[in-house]
Design an enzyme around this catalytic site. Structure first.
Site, mmCIF file in Angstrom:
data_model
loop_
_atom_site.group_PDB
_atom_site.id
_atom_site.type_symbol
_atom_site.label_atom_id
_atom_site.label_comp_id
_atom_site.label_asym_id
_atom_site.label_seq_id
_atom_site.Cartn_x
_atom_site.Cartn_y
_atom_site.Cartn_z
ATOM 1 C CE1 TYR A 47 -12.875 -0.019 6.014
ATOM 2 C CE2 TYR A 47 -11.578 -1.978 5.526
ATOM 3 C CZ TYR A 47 -11.653 -0.635 5.841
ATOM 4 O OH TYR A 47 -10.488 0.091 5.975
ATOM 5 C CG HIS A 132 -10.265 1.435 11.663
ATOM 6 N ND1 HIS A 132 -11.397 0.843 11.127
ATOM 7 C CD2 HIS A 132 -9.775 2.255 10.698
ATOM 8 C CE1 HIS A 132 -11.569 1.292 9.891
ATOM 9 N NE2 HIS A 132 -10.617 2.143 9.610
#
Length: 322
Positions: A47, A132
């Site tokens: 992010y 992830h």
């Protein structure tokens, strides 16, 4: 695993997802979430090429460490890329491309990623670490990342481990193979899409694996009273827009806004420990929580089911969360 709050703050927006926000706005967003009772915060190196972790860690430094649950993720190692500093990130974040993401689900990759994350967060530990998006790296995750995380949990380096993905079948397979504490499923238990009901949610409920339901708005199409045009970060297919319009019409008949119903649905399943929602600013945090805390009439679900817009097994319990 430490208990999480029923509503969590997803922090991709703190990494300038879609558009830039200031450090002050990022800090105020976390502060508003805290004031509203949120105690679960989720981030990732992906992010904003580490920006989300840096901002979140700085903001959470103002609060007692034992009073919140923080999760981050492994799988993308960030490497300096000075040549890209004059460019913008090509993966949806409005930041300089001064780092490159390198997929790495090896044991060494896990250790490096976690150490880097702790450095960016400025904290001594994270409570929950997810593998992830290992979609194209299944074997590497099975043979490298998960065994490494199991070892770190046994050593007390991390409190809990899990996996975070948009796809439900691999998540279910990871739950079967490993002693996971949690999974984060994004966009697959929503008003538009409920494949998590096929296997993942029942399996997690049976095994006591906490489910964090993210992506309740399916990337934007369910985020406004009138359906948007973005689904899973791309242009929504016409048939999904049409379905969302029909769902919104049923919601309107019952005095319910589309995003209110979108937030309410995942909270109905007993396997879901927290519904995780992002925000670009403090007012968006308050708006989402106000919507989520407003009860949805049970007849809305029965009408959606009757019109073929929702699976009959989608709603397990009724009533809102605190």
């Amino acid at each position: 695993m430490k208990p999480v709050s029923p509503w969590g703050l997803g922090c991709a927006q703190l990494g300038n997802l879609y558009h830039a926000i200031s450090d002050e706005t990022a800090e105020a967003t976390v502060r508003r979430a805290w004031d509203e009772g949120i105690r679960y915060f989720d981030t990732a190196p992906h992010y904003g090429l580490g920006l989300s972790e840096r901002r979140l860690g700085a903001a959470l430094g103002a609060y007692p460490r034992e009073e919140f649950v923080l999760s981050t993720k492994i799988g993308r190692v960030l490497e300096p890329d000075p040549a890209g500093a004059a460019e913008r990130d090509a993966q949806g974040f409005d930041v300089p491309a001064a780092f490159r993401r390198r997929w790495d689900f090896s044991r060494d990759g896990v250790l490096r990623s976690l150490a880097d994350s702790l450095g960016r967060l400025g904290l001594d530990r994270v409570d929950l670490v997810y593998v992830h998006d290992p979609d194209d790296h299944f074997d590497d995750a099975v043979n490298g990342a998960f065994p490494a995380l199991l070892e770190l949990r046994e050593q007390g380096v991390v409190g809990a481990i899990g996996a975070g993905m948009n796809r439900t079948a691999p998540l279910a397979e990871f739950v079967r193979r490993f002693d996971l504490d949690a999974v984060m499923v994004a966009g697959r238990y929503t008003l538009l899409d409920q494949p998590a009901l096929d296997e993942l949610l029942p399996l997690c409920e049976k095994r006591g694996v906490a489910v964090m339901a993210a992506g309740a708005f399916n990337g934007g199409i369910l985020a406004t009273a009138e359906p948007g045009a973005t689904y899973d970060y791309a242009t929504a297919p016409p048939e999904l827009v049409e379905k969302a319009v029909r769902i919104a019409a049923v919601c309107a008949r019952h005095g319910v806004e589309l995003p209110q119903a979108a937030l309410a649905l995942p909270a109905t399943h007993p396997a879901v420990a927290s519904v995780v929602v992002g925000a670009h600013d403090p007012d968006q945090v308050s708006l989402n929580l106000r919507r989520s805390r407003t009860p949805v009439p049970e007849v809305l679900w029965t009408d959606l089911i009757a019109e073929g817009l929702l699976r009959p097994d989608a709603v397990v319990t009724c009533g809102g969360r605190p």
